[in-house]
Every structure is written in C-alpha cells, then in structure tokens.
Design an enzyme around this catalytic site. Structure first.
Site, short mmCIF file in Angstrom:
data_model
loop_
_atom_site.label_atom_id
_atom_site.label_comp_id
_atom_site.label_asym_id
_atom_site.label_seq_id
_atom_site.Cartn_x
_atom_site.Cartn_y
_atom_site.Cartn_z
CG ASP A 202 35.43 39.23 46.76
OD1 ASP A 202 36.36 39.99 46.44
OD2 ASP A 202 35.23 38.12 46.21
CD GLU A 264 35.41 43.22 43.63
OE1 GLU A 264 36.30 43.17 42.80
OE2 GLU A 264 34.95 42.21 44.21
C1 GLC Z 1 37.38 40.18 43.88
C2 GLC Z 1 38.74 40.31 44.50
C3 GLC Z 1 39.71 39.53 43.66
C4 GLC Z 1 39.28 38.08 43.65
C5 GLC Z 1 37.83 37.93 43.21
C6 GLC Z 1 37.28 36.57 43.55
O1 GLC Z 1 37.32 40.76 42.64
O2 GLC Z 1 39.08 41.64 44.62
O3 GLC Z 1 41.02 39.65 44.13
O4 GLC Z 1 40.12 37.35 42.81
O5 GLC Z 1 36.98 38.85 43.83
O6 GLC Z 1 37.07 36.45 44.94
#
Ligand code: GLC
Length: 535
Positions: A202, A264
C-alpha cells in the site's frame, strides 16, 4: 509453480468484506473466500490478492491496521487464513496479501504507547512535531483524502501534532527509526512463513518524509488528489530513501524463493514511477495512469507507450482496470466496451489484475449519499453470485446492486457469449501463449478509433468505437483469429483491410508464410524477455 511465476500472472483482487459471507452476518469473510475458490480457478487466475483482513477499527475499511499478525474476528481466524491458503494452493492459486506499512491504526498498541507520553520509547515510531508558532499544524502538508484537510492532528494531552497522510485514524509510521523497520521485517516474515506468495504494498512511495518537515512547494500545497500527483516534487512522498526500505523487503522475499511484491505507487510521472519496479526493489507496480484514461484508443496508446519507454526492458508493470478505490470499468466506459477493455488488459505486456465482479460486468452501485460511509462504497458492493445475490443469507453490509438478478455468475457461467466466458477464454489463451507471456510489445499506427499492437507474432487490434472500422495493417496480408470478443470470428481474415466491428477486439496470429524475412515491427523486440530464454 516455477520461477518468476508472477511475470505473466493474472491476479484476482478480492475485497474480503464483499466477496462471500459464510456466517450470515452480512459481511464477507475468509471461509467465504475459501468456499468460492472454484470460481477463481475456473476463471483461470494465477493468484488472489486480498485487501486487508487484519484487526482494524475500520476508519479506512481495513487500511488502518491495529494488529499486523492476526485476522479481524469479522473475517475469521488465523486458522481460517491457513485453511484458505491451503485450499488455494491445492488448486494452483497463489495468495497475495495487502500490507499497509506507511501507517497503522490509531488503535494499534504501538501508537497507543507512542501517544501516551513524549518520553515513551515508542514516541519516535511515529512522526510527531510541535505546533507552528501560531499553534496551527507544523507545516502545509495535506491528507491524501480531501475531506480530511491538513495531514496533522493535535494530540492535546502531549501538546504535539502527529502526521496522518490519510485519515486521522491512520498515523504515519516513522520509517527512519530502525525499530520500526525491524518490527515490520518481522511482520513480513510472519506472513511469508504462513505461505503467502507475495505482498501488495500500500502507498509504497510514501514511507519516507522530509526529516526537517519542510513545507511543500506552494504549487502542490493544494494538490490533494491521492491518485494523481503533480510532477512537482513533494516533501512528504517519493523520497529516494524509500527505495532502501523496498530493497530490504526484496532481500527478505528473495530469501523465501519465489515470492514477489507489487507496489501501489500513485505517481503520474512515468520516469519516477519506473524507478519503483523491475530493479532490486519491488518486482512490479501498478500502472496507475492506466485506470485513469478516458475511453479513447489514442489516450491508452500514449499512456502505455509512455511508461514502456521509461521502463527497463525486463521490467513489467501491472495493469488493472478497476480496484476498490476507483469506479468500476463498466461505470466508467459502458458495458459495451467491457470486452475490449478486458482484451486490452489481458494482452498487454505485464501482470494483469481483475477486480472481483469485473469479470461479470458489475457496475458501481453507490448507496444513497447519507449511507455512503466512505465515498468509495459504490465500487465495493457485494459480489453478485446468482439471481438472489448469493453473497449472504443475512443483511448485506452494503446493498447489492439492483441489477444482481441479471448480472451474476450463475447467469453467465454457461453462456458462451457472456463477459465471464470471454474473461475465461482470454485468460486461458494468455496462459497457453508464449507470445503473450514472453513476447515483446510495440504499438502500431492505426486509425484514431483503434489501438493496435504486436506481441511477438501476434497482432492485437481493439476497436474503441461504436461503429465498424477498416484499415490496412502493414506487413501481412492475412492473420488467423486466435481470440475475439465475438464468438463468430474464426479462421483467417484479411489485413488489407482488417475489418473490425463496433466495439470489437481480436488477437490475430500473423500468417506464418508471410513472416520470414519481412522484418515486421514487433519481431525480436527489445522488450522480449531475454532473462526467460536463458537456461
Ligand atoms: C491505498 C488503498 C486505499 C487506502 C489508502 C490508505 O491507496 O488502496 O484504499 O484508503 O491506501 O491506506
């Protein structure tokens, strides 16, 4: 299950809350997932990626973790997790889990200790700062969530602010503290020892912040959008030191053999995004801009070619059309374009990631405004298994979409023309195709409505338009249809011109007799996976 399995993998993202409920409480759970693994196996996906299932007060639906080494009782137990992994592995399905390392929940014992006292040994595990001279937040950093405003929250008891890049319930960890690093190292090992095959990291680019907490430049001070950051450098994300953490994670993964990390990294700048995957850190990262494109063939070509041009030839991005964070494919592009979108995602050179329900054409079903807790509820509604819903015997935590009676797995399973069966055909073809699994990628000039590219000896031609298009494909006179979004497309078709129906996509094998000596674009491409050819 052999080396570097993830390189051509199809992942299937499961949002545990919404996939399948085994105990009737209206919330999906791990035994529910286990019971539905045959759906994943029939789809042909290589792995499931699970959004967080850890104990959490759910300030951000599980992305606020209060215990990294357990399962929230609402989703089951660690034994249920182990049973799920065993059941998945027995079907040849790998398990990838989400791991949130940038922040914890404000209810995590680490944070409770940290906020208890300025002299607590864990004070420095989080990012604390004195108020500005006027008593306000220490600097101009903003939460990635627009509704939250400043990224700082005052803790009245100790008189300092803590940093929260997302909601105030998600305090940011201080990765410059070696004890934080060591604690998270243990978390990685905990799950790898339990047999998980990889992590989705994440907001991987956010782990490090400017140690002096200097203001962001004024041009980004008001840029709050999480998924699209301006090119201008920010001081609260994408710092070079982030890569040290990711390299350390990679060493741990490599110690376990065939495990991988998918990042991500919501950064719009291709050159900067490219530094996050394919080197000695994470193996792959989402191509964030891919799911931000309008339905326009030229826009997709530009988006894909842009990152490809800046990526090491052996590095592979991950393509997803939708996730739990963004509106579903069908709602953004229309159901008529879902087949071409699927063909594109599953034939590009990279990892592909299908969001649960995308394979049956589920659309967003936003609840009434006053019931929409998060703003992203619309794309997180329960999976539509059959005409009655099939998700739960109880009262679902979010209402199912009104179209559940017609858009569901049972209705599509035996219909050869369904979207579900197109996904199955495409995934099966991908699995058996050396060209798709290992071939290079080069895009071709084509009419504005068409996105066309070579993958090894294959041509992929996607008509984005709602009307037929015909164009001459340079090189071959004919091609053999391998897969089409239409069931009645078979055999050899002419390429002078190649005629595509409205909203049609085809994968064609270029006529073998025309190939030798023709030096077509796409043969022996620089992106060809040399590493894989080596013994
Ligand atoms: C990422 C996740 C999202 C979350 C954010 C904070 O973007 O995909 O759902 O709100 O991180 O953890």
């Amino acid at each position: 299950m052999s080396g570097q399995w993830w390189r051509d993998a199809v992942l299937y993202q499961i949002y545990p809350r919404s996939f399948a409920d085994s105990d009737g409480d209206g919330i999906g759970d791990l035994p529910g997932i286990t019971a539905r693994l045959d759906h994943v196996a029939q789809l042909g996906a290589d792995a499931i990626w699970l959004s967080p299932f850890y104990p959490s007060p759910q300030a951000d639906f599980g992305y606020d973790i209060s215990d990294y080494e357990s399962v929230d009782p609402v989703y089951g137990t660690l034994d249920d997790f182990d049973a799920m992994v065993t059941a998945a592995h027995s079907r040849g399905i790998r398990v990838v889990i989400d791991i949130v390392m940038n922040h914890t929940s404000d209810e995590h014992p680490w944070f409770l200790e940290s906020r208890s006292d300025r002299t607590n040994p864990k004070r420095d595990w989080y990012i604390w700062a004195d108020p500005a001279p006027d008593g306000g937040p220490p600097n101009n950093w903003l939460s990635a969530f627009e509704r939250c405003g400043t990224a700082w929250k005052l803790d009245a008891a100790t008189g300092q602010y803590y940093l929260h890049s997302f909601t105030p319930g998600q305090p940011d960890l201080n990765w410059r503290n070696p004890d934080v690093h060591a604690a998270m190292h243990k978390v990685w090992q905990f799950w790898l020892d339990r047999g998980v095959d990889g992590f989705r990291i994440d907001v991987a680019h956010r782990l490090m912040k400017d140690p002096q907490l200097r203001d962001n430049p004024p041009e980004v001070a008001h840029a709050r959008r999480h998924f699209s950051h301006p090119v201008v450098r920010q001081r609260n994300l994408d710092l070079p030191e982030v890569h040290d953490v990711l390299r350390d994670l990679r060493v741990v993964l490599d110690g376990y053999g065939d495990r991988f990390a998918l990042g991500e990294v919501p950064i719009s700048d291709d050159a900067r995004l490219a530094t996050y995957f394919g080197g000695d850190g994470m193996q792959t990262a989402f191509h964030i801009a891919f799911w931000e494109q309008p339905w326009d063939a030229r826009a997709f070509r530009r988006c894909i070619d842009g990152l490809v041009a800046r990526t090491r030839t052996d590095a592979l991005p991950t393509y997803a059309l939708s996730t739990h964070d963004i509106s579903r494919t069908v709602s953004r592009y229309g159901i008529e374009h879902a087949p071409v979108a699927a063909m594109m995602m599953l034939t590009l050179r990279g990892v592909a990631c299908v969001y649960y329900g995308e394979e049956i054409g589920m659309a967003d079903a936003p609840p009434a405004l006053e019931q929409d807790v998060d703003g992203r509820d619309g794309q997180r509604t329960p999976m539509q298994w059959d005409a009655t819903g099939g998700f739960t015997t109880g009262n679902p935590w979010l209402p199912l979409a009104a179209d559940q009676h017609v858009v569901n797995v049972a209705a599509q399973a035996d219909d050869p023309g369904s979207l579900l069966n197109l996904y199955r055909r495409l995934i099966a073809y991908r699995r058996g195709s050396e060209d798709l699994r290992r071939g290079g990628y080069v895009s071709l000039d084509s009419p504005a409505e068409v996105f066309a590219y070579r993958r090894g000896d294959l041509l992929v031609a996607l008509n984005f338009a709602d009307h037929p298009v015909a164009f001459d494909v340079p090189g071959d006179a004919a091609g053999r249809v391998e897969v089409s979004t239409r069931l009645d497309r078979e055999g050899v078709v002419s390429m002078r011109p190649l005629e595509l129906e409205a909203c049609e996509g085809v994968v064609l094998r270029l006529s073998v007799e025309n190939l030798p000596g023709q030096n077509l674009p796409g043969q022996n491409l620089p992106g060809q996976d040399a590493a894989e050819a080596a013994p």
